[in-house]
Design a protein around this motif. Structure first.
Motif, PDB file in Angstrom:
ATOM      1  N   ALA A  45       0.763  -1.222  -0.053  1.00  0.00           N
ATOM      2  CA  ALA A  45      -0.142  -0.029   0.029  1.00  0.00           C
ATOM      3  C   ALA A  45       0.929   1.059   0.169  1.00  0.00           C
ATOM      4  O   ALA A  45       0.339   2.389  -0.274  1.00  0.00           O
ATOM      5  CB  ALA A  45      -0.820  -0.087   1.222  1.00  0.00           C
ATOM      6  N   SER A  46       2.120   1.336   0.260  1.00  0.00           N
ATOM      7  CA  SER A  46       2.804   2.411   0.291  1.00  0.00           C
ATOM      8  C   SER A  46       2.926   3.300  -0.761  1.00  0.00           C
ATOM      9  O   SER A  46       2.908   4.588  -0.607  1.00  0.00           O
ATOM     10  CB  SER A  46       4.454   2.103   0.906  1.00  0.00           C
ATOM     11  N   GLY A  47       2.709   2.644  -1.996  1.00  0.00           N
ATOM     12  CA  GLY A  47       2.667   3.755  -3.017  1.00  0.00           C
ATOM     13  C   GLY A  47       1.281   4.221  -3.138  1.00  0.00           C
ATOM     14  O   GLY A  47       1.249   5.185  -4.195  1.00  0.00           O
ATOM     15  N   LEU A  48       0.337   3.979  -2.712  1.00  0.00           N
ATOM     16  CA  LEU A  48      -1.185   4.407  -3.023  1.00  0.00           C
ATOM     17  C   LEU A  48      -1.259   5.863  -2.355  1.00  0.00           C
ATOM     18  O   LEU A  48      -0.678   6.101  -1.295  1.00  0.00           O
ATOM     19  CB  LEU A  48      -1.914   3.419  -2.512  1.00  0.00           C
TER      20      LEU A  48
END
Lengths: 734, 126
Positions: A45-48
């Motif tokens: 999820a870190s890129g979202l």
């Protein structure tokens, strides 16, 4: 106002989203979100961008694609959960729970994130369409796809139960993991926890404890069994506090209580050599306390203990009061009653947490068996007598109070309080007249206690006795200040003037006093009647005492403390060397039974035989001859010659006392009947008996037959009449 | 507001950067920003979203004017009781919120901004 004009300039599209024309808009937006959900589940999820996802979901809902968003969410999440379930299923052996726990943590985290980005849907779309909110939806899907998956459901349950069983048999298990898994079941809703875990858990536990208790009861004694049961109970409570739902505590303890205690209750209580009775006998406070606290948990538990205790108590009490050995010594008898009471008071205090119902059981048991022995009132009075004569010497005031309180407690148990009163009066009279009472304070204190217990009426005569003692002292002082000088060196007379009625006097023949004494007595009589006109004095020579100075053959001098009768006999020997029984009887006119007793104590008691009897034998016969024992010697200057009195009443005396008590009861019963009928006017037979019994309870237990006789006597004397229609009804005749 | 960030030297973790549609950046206290439930979720969600990691949020649909007003509101709201929010909403509806300008505690909203502001408020769940 300015604002009104400006309003026209507003454009609806102020918020800068594009007007949706693109038919693929929804599809495209959903793809973005779907992708994000996949990424979240894949820990990516870190890129979202939260804002972007939130905005997309926001717009979808705003543009009426909520339904699509919601169903998309359901299917995507279902897909991931099914994937998870497969991994969990694949986990081998012990790693199964760990895997499940890990996936649960993952899912929870993902669910949290998904809920956050879909917050707008949660806020607006879901309430308006009555759908399940995202978080709850996530839990439901987890429940349906993972926990209730066919390959997981049973395995999970069995694993949990297996672990608990292992813990019960002493192994150490990973409680943290257990806690997480159980917590998961609880999070999924109470019904999941109950159906998928708690219910089977309770069933298995019941089986386990049923088997275990069966095994224990075969091989353990009662004390050990209780220890084990207590330990099991605590273990279960601890287990609940460690990793189960707190609501399960009462349920699992119920199981243990039922299987380990309730089903074996009777067997435990009656266990041979170690059951309740043995614990009571051996004062096993710990075991008893344990039994109390365990049995209190189950219905009928405490009554069972109480009943067994009561039966045992009545049994031993009955033995105690009917034990012929004990009956020989009244003091011993009462002391053992007190000991028994102390023992059980201690048990109830230490082990039964001062339970009121147990105290009541104790009291009723005592009441039951004390009254089994009709001589209890007499013995209790004798016990007091003994204590007040010598037992209390050198004992502190508080201890005296304690002893008296204990006696009062026994007194309370007595049904025939009037019999006690009778004996008490006799014993008190003896104590007062012989000046033997140790402490006036103790005497008075006991009377006060009796007064508080039974009222003024009960003690008025006893108090009268004290008053008489006091006035007699004053009278004697008056007498000697008047006649003192003219009496000179003659014998000293001390008279106690007793009010008839207050004292247990028996009409008795006055014996012939020695000349010097009777002269003195006459002087006193005229003095007394001179100051108190209209009275009559009669001499109770059977109750007095005398101090004599005697010189024996070899010049040895002694002071003899004797009864009035003995004094009369001894004085005869001032004028004669030897006297025959008949001569003594003629000279003194002492009743023969008393004379025998008095001669016995003068001639036959070793060390105190101031007279010698010929021929030597154990009994006094009519043709015996008596001479002064010249060889009499004693290391003491003062010699007390007691009359051979039966401490305890002999059989005929007992009968006599009993008869007098019965006689005394008659007017009391009649008075009670009249009192009741006066207020009721008409009453039937059974009710009269009930009320009379109730009224007289504080004094004695009235016998129904006797009450009936009294009623009849009252009818004869026309206080009452039978109702002409109903023969069972009585009518009061004013 | 932008220039404030330099002077105050707040810890970076306590601040958050809000970027408007036109690219203007507002650096404000996290505490203030969290008056918005949406921003609060963004910054506290357990997963590491880009916003949480960088400490900045871009709002491509909120204009600079509105965002500025919103930031002012955040601080105002932090200072005064939530009670006033209702008062404001009522005023917005009636359209003459400047009527009580005498009160210092009142939050002044230019009438021409009201609609946009309301939509943004809905979005931000403020």
């Amino acid at each position: 106002m300015n604002s009104n004009q400006k309003k026209r300039n507003f454009q609806i599209e102020a918020f800068k989203h594009k007007v949706v024309v693109d038919p693929k808009y929804a599809e495209k937006t959903w793809k973005i979100l779907e992708h994000a959900i996949h990424e979240i589940y894949n820990h990516n999820a870190s890129g979202l961008s939260f804002e972007e996802l939130y905005r997309n979901a926001y717009n979808m809902v705003l543009h009426k694609f909520g339904e699509k968003l919601y169903s998309g969410l359901v299917s995507t999440m279902t897909f991931h959960l099914q994937e998870m379930a497969k991994t969990i299923e694949a986990a081998q052996g012990g790693s199964f729970l760990e895997e499940l726990n890990r996936k649960w943590t993952d899912h929870n985290k993902a669910l949290q994130m998904i809920r956050d980005i879909l917050m707008y849907m949660d806020r607006t779309f879901i309430p308006s369409t009555h759908k399940t909110p995202v978080h709850e939806l996530g839990l439901n899907l987890w429940r349906d796809n993972v926990i209730h998956s066919s390959k997981i459901q049973m395995r999970l349950l069995n694993t949990l139960l297996e672990l608990i069983l292992r813990e019960r048999t002493g192994e150490v298990i990973n409680r943290g993991l257990m806690r997480n898994i159980i917590k998961m079941l609880m999070d999924l809703g109470p019904s999941v926890y109950q159906e998928d875990f708690e219910k089977p858990f309770l069933e298995v536990s019941a089986d386990f404890y049923r088997a275990e208790s069966q095994e224990f009861i075969e091989c353990c004694d009662c004390g050990d069994y209780l220890k084990k049961a207590e330990r099991r109970l605590n273990e279960e409570i601890e287990r609940v506090s460690q990793y189960l739902d707190t609501k399960s505590e009462s349920k699992i303890t119920n199981v243990v209580e039922k299987e380990m205690i309730a089903s074996h209750m009777l067997r435990l209580v009656h266990m041979e050599n170690s059951g309740l009775v043995n614990m009571l006998i051996d004062d096993k406070y710990d075991d008893l306390g344990r039994m109390y606290s365990l049995f209190r948990r189950v219905p009928e538990g405490l009554p069972t203990i109480r009943d067994v205790m009561t039966t045992h108590l009545r049994e031993t009490g009955k033995q105690l009061v009917t034990d012929p050995e004990k009956l020989k010594d009244p003091v011993e008898f009462v002391q053992s009653l007190l000991n028994e009471k102390d023992k059980y008071d201690k048990v109830i205090n230490k082990a039964f947490s001062n339970d009121k119902t147990f105290q009541n059981a104790l009291n009723s048991s005592f009441e039951y068996f004390i009254n089994l022995n009709p001589r209890s009132p007499e013995f209790i009075s004798l016990f007091v007598d003994e204590k007040l004569r010598k037992g209390l010497k050198g004992v502190s005031e508080e201890d005296v109070e304690t002893i008296l309180d204990k006696v009062m407690m026994l007194f309370r148990y007595l049904q025939e309080k009037d019999v006690f009163e009778k004996y008490y009066k006799q014993h008190l009279a003896k104590r007062l007249l012989s000046g033997k009472t140790v402490s006036d304070d103790a005497e008075r204190s006991l009377i006060v206690k009796l007064k508080t217990e039974c009222g003024y009426q009960f003690t008025s005569k006893l108090e009268g006795m004290f008053t008489d003692m006091k006035t007699s002292q004053d009278t004697m002082q008056g007498f000697y200040s008047n006649y003192g000088p003219e009496l000179g060196d003659g014998p000293t007379l001390v008279v106690q003037v007793l009010t008839t009625g207050s004292w247990p006097t028996q009409p008795s023949v006055t014996c012939n006093l020695p000349a010097e004494m009777s002269a003195l007595c006459e002087k006193f009589r005229s003095y007394y009647l001179g100051t108190h006109t209209g009275r009559r004095l009669s001499w109770q020579t059977n109750m007095g005492t005398a101090d004599l100075k005697a010189t024996f053959g070899k010049g040895q001098k002694h002071e003899l403390n004797v009864s009035t009768y003995q004094m009369c006999v001894l004085m005869l020997f001032n004028n004669a060397d030897r006297l025959r029984y008949k001569e003594i009887e003629q000279a003194t006119e002492i009743p023969s039974s008393d004379l025998r007793r008095c001669l016995q104590s003068l001639a036959l008691v070793k060390g105190k035989n101031v007279l010698r009897k010929e021929p030597m034998s154990k009994d006094i016969a009519e043709d015996d001859t008596f001479v002064v024992n010249d060889k009499f010697s004693s290391k003491f200057y003062k010699v007390k010659i007691g009359t051979v009195v039966a401490q305890k009443e002999s059989e005929p005396e007992k009968q006599e006392t009993r008869q007098r008590v019965e006689e005394d009861r008659k007017p009391q019963i009649e008075a009670a009947i009249v009192r009741i009928m006066k207020s009721r006017r008409v009453l039937d037979h059974n009710n009269i008996i009930a009320e009379v019994t109730k009224q007289l309870q504080s004094r004695f237990l009235a016998n129904p037959g006797e009450i009936k006789k009294r009623i009849e006597s009252l009818i004869e004397r026309e206080f009452l009449e039978r109702d002409s229609a109903d023969r069972k009804m009585y009518r009061y005749l004013a | 507001m932008e220039s404030d960030s330099g002077k105050l030297k707040m810890k970076k973790e306590d601040m958050v950067k809000l970027i408007s549609a036109e690219g203007f950046e507002f650096v404000i206290d996290k505490k203030a920003a969290m008056v918005s439930q949406t921003i609060r979720n963004m910054l506290t969600s357990p997963g590491s979203f880009a916003e949480t990691e960088h400490g900045e949020v871009t709002f491509p649909e909120i204009s600079t004017t509105i965002l500025e007003k919103i930031c002012q509101y955040f601080y105002w709201s932090l200072q005064y009781a939530s009670f006033y929010i209702e008062v404001i909403l009522v005023h917005i509806y009636i359209g003459h919120c400047s009527a009580h300008s005498g009160k210092e505690t009142e939050f002044h909203i230019e009438p021409e901004l009201t609609l946009e502001l309301m939509m943004a408020a809905n979005y931000l769940h403020t």
